[in-house]
Design a protein around this motif. Sequence first.
Motif, PDB file in Angstrom:
ATOM      1  N   THR A   1       0.848  -1.190   0.000  1.00  0.00           N
ATOM      2  CA  THR A   1       0.000   0.000   0.000  1.00  0.00           C
ATOM      3  C   THR A   1       0.882   1.238   0.000  1.00  0.00           C
ATOM      4  N   PHE A   2       0.278   2.368  -0.290  1.00  0.00           N
ATOM      5  CA  PHE A   2       1.018   3.621  -0.431  1.00  0.00           C
ATOM      6  C   PHE A   2       0.388   4.687   0.455  1.00  0.00           C
ATOM      7  N   PRO A   3       1.188   5.553   1.041  1.00  0.00           N
ATOM      8  CA  PRO A   3       0.647   6.555   1.968  1.00  0.00           C
ATOM      9  C   PRO A   3      -0.197   7.625   1.289  1.00  0.00           C
ATOM     10  N   THR A   4       0.092   7.895   0.020  1.00  0.00           N
ATOM     11  CA  THR A   4      -0.668   8.870  -0.760  1.00  0.00           C
ATOM     12  C   THR A   4      -0.898   8.294  -2.149  1.00  0.00           C
ATOM     13  N   PRO A   5      -1.855   8.819  -2.898  1.00  0.00           N
ATOM     14  CA  PRO A   5      -2.102   8.292  -4.254  1.00  0.00           C
ATOM     15  C   PRO A   5      -0.845   8.358  -5.121  1.00  0.00           C
ATOM     16  N   VAL A   6      -0.615   7.286  -5.880  1.00  0.00           N
ATOM     17  CA  VAL A   6       0.594   7.208  -6.700  1.00  0.00           C
ATOM     18  C   VAL A   6       0.520   8.092  -7.933  1.00  0.00           C
ATOM     19  N   LEU A   7      -0.674   8.476  -8.338  1.00  0.00           N
ATOM     20  CA  LEU A   7      -0.897   9.420  -9.430  1.00  0.00           C
ATOM     21  C   LEU A   7      -1.943  10.427  -8.974  1.00  0.00           C
ATOM     22  N   PRO A   8      -1.935  11.631  -9.536  1.00  0.00           N
ATOM     23  CA  PRO A   8      -2.951  12.618  -9.138  1.00  0.00           C
ATOM     24  C   PRO A   8      -4.363  12.109  -9.435  1.00  0.00           C
TER      25      PRO A   8
ATOM     26  N   VAL B   1      -7.671  -0.266  -7.130  1.00  0.00           N
ATOM     27  CA  VAL B   1      -7.434   0.555  -8.326  1.00  0.00           C
ATOM     28  C   VAL B   1      -8.591   0.460  -9.301  1.00  0.00           C
ATOM     29  N   ASN B   2      -9.331  -0.653  -9.255  1.00  0.00           N
ATOM     30  CA  ASN B   2     -10.420  -0.839 -10.221  1.00  0.00           C
ATOM     31  C   ASN B   2     -11.799  -0.758  -9.577  1.00  0.00           C
ATOM     32  N   VAL B   3     -11.932   0.009  -8.494  1.00  0.00           N
ATOM     33  CA  VAL B   3     -13.287   0.348  -8.039  1.00  0.00           C
ATOM     34  C   VAL B   3     -13.940   1.303  -9.030  1.00  0.00           C
TER      35      VAL B   3
ATOM     36  N   ALA C   1      -7.614   2.573 -13.881  1.00  0.00           N
ATOM     37  CA  ALA C   1      -7.147   1.464 -13.049  1.00  0.00           C
ATOM     38  C   ALA C   1      -5.788   0.962 -13.524  1.00  0.00           C
ATOM     39  N   ALA C   2      -5.619   0.819 -14.845  1.00  0.00           N
ATOM     40  CA  ALA C   2      -4.372   0.283 -15.392  1.00  0.00           C
ATOM     41  C   ALA C   2      -3.201   1.222 -15.149  1.00  0.00           C
TER      42      ALA C   2
ATOM     43  N   GLU D   1       1.837   2.327 -12.295  1.00  0.00           N
ATOM     44  CA  GLU D   1       2.669   3.212 -11.480  1.00  0.00           C
ATOM     45  C   GLU D   1       3.016   2.576 -10.143  1.00  0.00           C
ATOM     46  N   MET D   2       2.085   1.843  -9.562  1.00  0.00           N
ATOM     47  CA  MET D   2       2.389   1.119  -8.319  1.00  0.00           C
ATOM     48  C   MET D   2       3.511   0.120  -8.547  1.00  0.00           C
TER      49      MET D   2
END
Length: 591
Positions: free
Chosen positions: A258-265, A285-287, A294-295, A300-301
């Motif tokens: 998991t990441f502390p903040t979104p990996v992309l804006p 990512v695909n909600v 999502a892709a 980026e993750m």
Amino acid sequence: MSRRVVRIAAVVVVTVVALVAAAAGWAALRVLPVRADLGHAAGLLRDLEGQLGSGNLAAARATLDELAAQAQAIRATTDAPDWRLAARAPGPAANLAAIRVVVSVLDDLSTHAMPAVIQLADTVDLGHLLPRQNRLELAPLEAAAPALTRADESIQRSIDRIAALDQSRLRPEVRDGVRQLHEGLVRVGSLIGVAARASRVLPSMLGAHGARTILVLFQNPAELRATGGIPGAFLVIRAENGTLRPIDQATAAAGLGTFPTPVLPLTDEQVALYTERLGRYPADVNVTPHFPTAAALAAEMYRRRSGTTVDTVVATDPVALSYLLATLGPVSVASGPVLTAENAVRVLLSDIYATMDGRAQDRYILDVALAVFDRLTQGVPDPPAAIAALAQAATEHRILVWSAHESEQEVIDGTVLAGALLDDDPAHPTVGVYLNDGSGAKLGYYINGSARLVAGECHPDGRRMLTLRLTLTSTAPAEGLTDSVLGLGLAGDPYTVRTNVLVVSPTRGALAEMNLDGTSVAFGQGVEQRRAVGVLTVDLAPGQTRELVVQILTQKYVESTIELSPTLRITPGVNPWAIAVEATQNCPIAD
């Protein structure tokens, strides 16, 4: 006015009325035999679609010959002097003019566009379109691109010609025949369009002009997400000049974290609908139903965790795998049961949670990915059947593709592989029904559903009310499931399936009302890709069925004569949905 003038005027009026009536009767009699020919031609297009999809070229040739004969027979009738004269007259003659357009389209399809495609398919070994010894032959596919593109463009022009007909002036039986033919052309055109686009982008995506990295996400519909299911595991493939080799694999949780903040804006609209979890958690990512989003987030993750830049993201699921296994045969898996077409869905989405602990589940899923990759890339015994299996999976949106290269993504957009919320064709407004698990469990395996979309009342500005009737049923047992299936039990009762239902309007449309089990309910609202989105949480106890009815408005139309043919997109789940969509004439626009 003199009596003589009155008598002359009366004679003229009576004569004109008689001529109009005679013309109407003539048109009706002349149209009747052609109506049956149009229906037959529509049936031949359906046959052609199936034959091309299965690779049965001999049958496709025979169908084309029959279609050409049908077109020539109708043309012989409509080339008669009385038809030519009537086709220039107003009123009933609109039917005759429309039939002549249809005949021209059928003639072009059967004698030019499709024969070229079949000849090409006959000269290209379908086995070259699938791997052999971990490698694909890309040169034949690149060589086929120009001919496939020309055929695609020709068929699209034919589709546009029929779509441009003013159907409001046609007799019901003629209008029905034209509609059937248009639908058949669209289906055949879609098939050729996918082949044409694939020939233009697959070579570069598979490393024909430099090495590429492909991230394959395995979606698990036992825990639903809008595009299909939670990304449970991934496989990374290196493609170079058609040679394929796996370079990395892991579960999404272990390999991406998991990441502390979104990996992309993220946009404000995305955060309002999905929260920042969309960009922080691989499982979420695909909600969003918009697969390009999502892709890009998944790519980026992976880049942040591995340092490797991804060129392409592919998503698929166990149901698609079961279709492919029907052509590959059984696949042995080192850490668990042999997979077959008959047991793949049950084993991967149910049995492993009943018989294995978490570590063993992860090991088996990763072993399955490598075993299937190895079996597929060593050579397929029946390439046409394998291609048909992949086409079926793609049509059901069980195979999704995104490219980080803009020129390639532009080609993918608009195909069944894109999974994108693009702007609607005004004649084909798309309504989406997307499901996200809210239980934190693997209970999606037990969800069945049906959906019906029909057109309702017209608004003065040309908008149309669409009514969506959605039923959801849980077949989950009331006891006996393992903790791996029951998960977090966020619905309270661990056997209750909680689902967040997203209803997405057509482009620039609106959601007017939701009723759950006959009662009007408040629902969350947002916007995604210029579409209104309504969100409602629905809980299903074991054996329970619930009905959601949604009133949806289309955009405002500038044309009043087009036929409104809605499309309904639904999250592909474990079990097939019963889906019904009704086409109708568009609304008249007030002056």
